[in-house]
Design an enzyme around this catalytic site. Structure first.
Site, mmCIF file in Angstrom:
data_model
loop_
_atom_site.group_PDB
_atom_site.id
_atom_site.type_symbol
_atom_site.label_atom_id
_atom_site.label_comp_id
_atom_site.label_asym_id
_atom_site.label_seq_id
_atom_site.Cartn_x
_atom_site.Cartn_y
_atom_site.Cartn_z
ATOM 1 N N GLU A 34 57.919 80.788 75.059
ATOM 2 C CA GLU A 34 59.261 80.934 75.581
ATOM 3 C C GLU A 34 59.653 82.306 75.246
ATOM 4 O O GLU A 34 59.443 82.813 74.359
ATOM 5 C CB GLU A 34 60.381 79.926 74.792
ATOM 6 C CG GLU A 34 61.730 80.005 75.235
ATOM 7 C CD GLU A 34 62.523 79.186 74.184
ATOM 8 O OE1 GLU A 34 63.964 79.211 74.753
ATOM 9 O OE2 GLU A 34 62.201 78.452 73.508
ATOM 10 N N ARG A 259 48.925 74.349 63.239
ATOM 11 C CA ARG A 259 49.231 75.743 63.364
ATOM 12 C C ARG A 259 48.694 76.707 62.282
ATOM 13 O O ARG A 259 48.549 76.391 61.207
ATOM 14 C CB ARG A 259 50.942 75.801 63.543
ATOM 15 C CG ARG A 259 51.526 75.361 62.226
ATOM 16 C CD ARG A 259 53.030 75.528 62.430
ATOM 17 N NE ARG A 259 53.721 76.920 62.737
ATOM 18 C CZ ARG A 259 54.798 77.293 63.110
ATOM 19 N NH1 ARG A 259 55.554 76.231 63.111
ATOM 20 N NH2 ARG A 259 55.302 78.233 63.113
ATOM 21 N N LYS A 269 60.152 82.730 64.693
ATOM 22 C CA LYS A 269 60.776 83.704 65.906
ATOM 23 C C LYS A 269 62.093 83.581 65.293
ATOM 24 O O LYS A 269 62.792 84.929 65.536
ATOM 25 C CB LYS A 269 60.680 83.219 67.195
ATOM 26 C CG LYS A 269 59.122 83.478 67.790
ATOM 27 C CD LYS A 269 59.099 83.653 69.361
ATOM 28 C CE LYS A 269 59.239 82.348 69.768
ATOM 29 N NZ LYS A 269 59.108 82.253 71.290
#
Length: 558
Positions: A34, A259, A269
């Site tokens: 994104e 992850r 983020k």
């Protein structure tokens, strides 16, 4: 195609089995960020995985911008993502945008509404959240849940035409408010946002939610293996439900992996944006940041990051990787590929009393002892030189093998010197050391027969170039940030010594002409990179990593 299964990770094994069975004819993956922030090293693992799988199995990988939220997305972030992927050395099959599929998403939403599987809900966001239920309690059905398909189609058309205000209503999937998976309890599919989209412009005022759009994007692009991190595992049933209930061109499947979690680092983020906005760091590319742009500016190479991502492996088990392994990887590479130079970070003047005044002598220095092909360079020696302040002690402990009154050391590539006296200022600080040298002890042609335990780096006063050097350390003091004390936040663990700037360093003239991103080993100091703002007039170097290999010591001990 032959499929060597030995050593394959679980995702590679899935792909091998799918190709062998004929379930898929060719592999198609995607990296779908994104554009609402800069990518960090956790994204680098995903980039290397998705593009790497496509390369390994002669498939394709798309770079897709999941741009469904105009409130947070910007062209700056898109450009940074493209730059990072290219810098890592990957080439995409297609550059895609979720926003290019908005019309198709809308048509599939119409299809779900027509089947009675979606409805317009006028409850507020708080009401929807409060009636969702818990893991032990079912949710409460919306009072608008049983409207007719015709009424919902008309209302959704009004949403699309901008006849409702933001927050006035949403479109929800009609699934099961008692489902044990909370993601399946009538999730929101569309919300109203009357904001222009950086890529799609003003064409839409309704925007799909990620869970709704995600699977459809994969289907449109013909993705065979949709690879996500483990936090999306509970979203897979919803991903499948949306795919199963409309007429899609292809059927992708989602697979999850653990992850990357890195010690002394936060992979969020949202929090990285807070660090930037609150001025804790100088920007997204601050060399202390775990962003790809920050690592690049600090001096990391694409090959080191790719090797790091490859060697930490892929699994379904959450774990934390020690940041010392990342340091170890870049250190090993730079040991083979960088020239050695001398730089004095905290200078102390040394006067060699018996060396001729005004004489400047040329000495030969090897550039990289690991590789003779790097050749040699000329360095200059004179009566006045500078050494590190920490390399001299007036009253040294027993195992101090550097310079002290009456003691001798070798100057790298030069001579053996002996300390005769020292000079202090009015405050008692040592400002100058006087020595003598042995003319017969020149490196490479030493006839003195003397052996000394200490070797120091130095620069000659007449040719030394003044430079600024930045020394970086962990941004946080806590190794595992998931173990924060109750009531504390990330900012409570910011390391006050994560950046030390030294403005009076002296370096060899050979590196003043360095270009941004040129890398060197400063002897006995570490590996350094010329900063993006470096110029010959204002030399500026960032320490990439120290010489001390903590990871190697950990492995040896284990």
């Amino acid at each position: 195609m032959e499929f060597p299964e030995k050593g394959a990770n679980f995702l590679e094994q899935i792909i091998i089995d799918d190709l062998k069975s004929g379930k898929v004819k060719s592999v198609a993956t995607r990296f779908p960020p994104e554009p609402n922030g800069y990518l960090h090293i956790g994204h680098a693992k995903s980039i290397c995985l998705n593009f790497g799988l496509a390369e390994k199995f002669n498939g394709t990988c798309n770079l897709r911008f999941d741009d469904t939220n105009p409130e947070k997305e910007e062209p700056e972030y898109e450009n940074a993502i493209i730059r990072d992927v290219e810098w890592l050395g990957f080439k995409w099959h297609r550059l895609c945008y979720a926003s290019d599929y908005f019309q198709q998403f809308y048509e599939w939403a119409i299809e779900l509404i027509s089947q009675g599987k979606a409805y317009v809900d006028h409850q507020t966001a708080d009401q929807i959240r409060e009636t969702r239920g818990t893991l032990t309690q079912p949710g409460v059905e919306s009072p608008y849940r049983n409207r007719s398909a015709e009424e919902n189609l008309a209302l959704f058309e009004k949403m699309k035409n901008g006849e409702f205000e933001e927050g006035e209503c949403v479109l929800r999937a009609k699934i099961d408010m008692a489902h044990p998976n909370l993601n399946m309890r009538d999730p929101v599919m569309y919300r109203i946002l009357k904001k222009p989209h950086y890529h799609a412009g003003d064409n839409w005022c309704i925007y799909p939610l990620y869970d709704f759009a995600h699977g459809y994007e994969d289907a449109i692009e013909g993705i065979t293996h949709s690879i996500c991190t483990l936090e999306f595992e509970n979203h897979r049933p919803l991903y499948d439900w949306f795919l199963d209930n409309v007429s899609i061109p292809s059927r992708p499947h989602q697979y999850e992996f653990a992850r990357l979690n890195l010690s002394y680092t936060v992979m969020s983020k949202r929090f990285l944006l807070e660090l930037v906005n609150q001025g804790f760091v100088s920007g997204w590319d601050d060399p202390r940041m775990p962003t790809i742009s920050g690592l690049r500016r600090r001096g990391y190479t694409p090959s080191s990051i790719r090797r790091f991502c490859d060697e930490i492996g892929v699994s379904r088990v959450e774990s934390i990787v020690d940041i010392e392994f990342l340091h170890h990887v870049i250190r090993e590479e730079l040991n083979q590929t960088t020239s050695r130079v001398m730089a004095v970070l905290r200078p102390l003047k040394v006067v060699i009393d018996n060396y001729p005044e005004g004489k400047i002598e040329e000495l030969v220095a090897e550039n990289n002892p690991e590789d003779p092909n790097y050749g040699t360079r000329i360095i200059h020696f004179s009566r006045n030189i500078f050494i590190e302040q920490e390399d001299f002690m007036e009253n040294p402990p027993k195992k101090f093998f550097r310079l002290a009154p009456g003691r001798e050391v070798r100057l790298k590539h030069a001579y053996i010197i002996t300390c005769q006296e020292l000079v202090k200022d009015s405050s008692g600080n040592i400002i100058e050391v006087h020595c003598t040298y042995d003319p017969n002890s020149r490196s490479g042609s030493d006839l003195s027969g003397r052996k000394v335990k200490g070797t120091l780096h130095w620069v000659a006063e007449e040719v030394a170039i003044r430079a600024t050097v930045r020394l970086y350390d962990h941004l946080f003091t806590l190794k595992n940030l998931s173990e924060m004390e109750e009531g504390k936040t990330y900012s409570d663990y910011l390391n006050p010594d994560s950046l030390i700037t030294l403005d009076h360093c002296l370096v060899e003239p050979s590196i003043a002409q360095a270009k941004p991103f040129d890398r060197f080993q400063f002897l006995r100091q570490g590996y350094f990179c010329a900063d993006i703002d470096h110029t010959p007039e204002k030399p500026l170097f960032n320490r990439i990593v120290s010489l001390k290999d903590t990871w190697a010591k950990i492995q040896k001990r284990e």
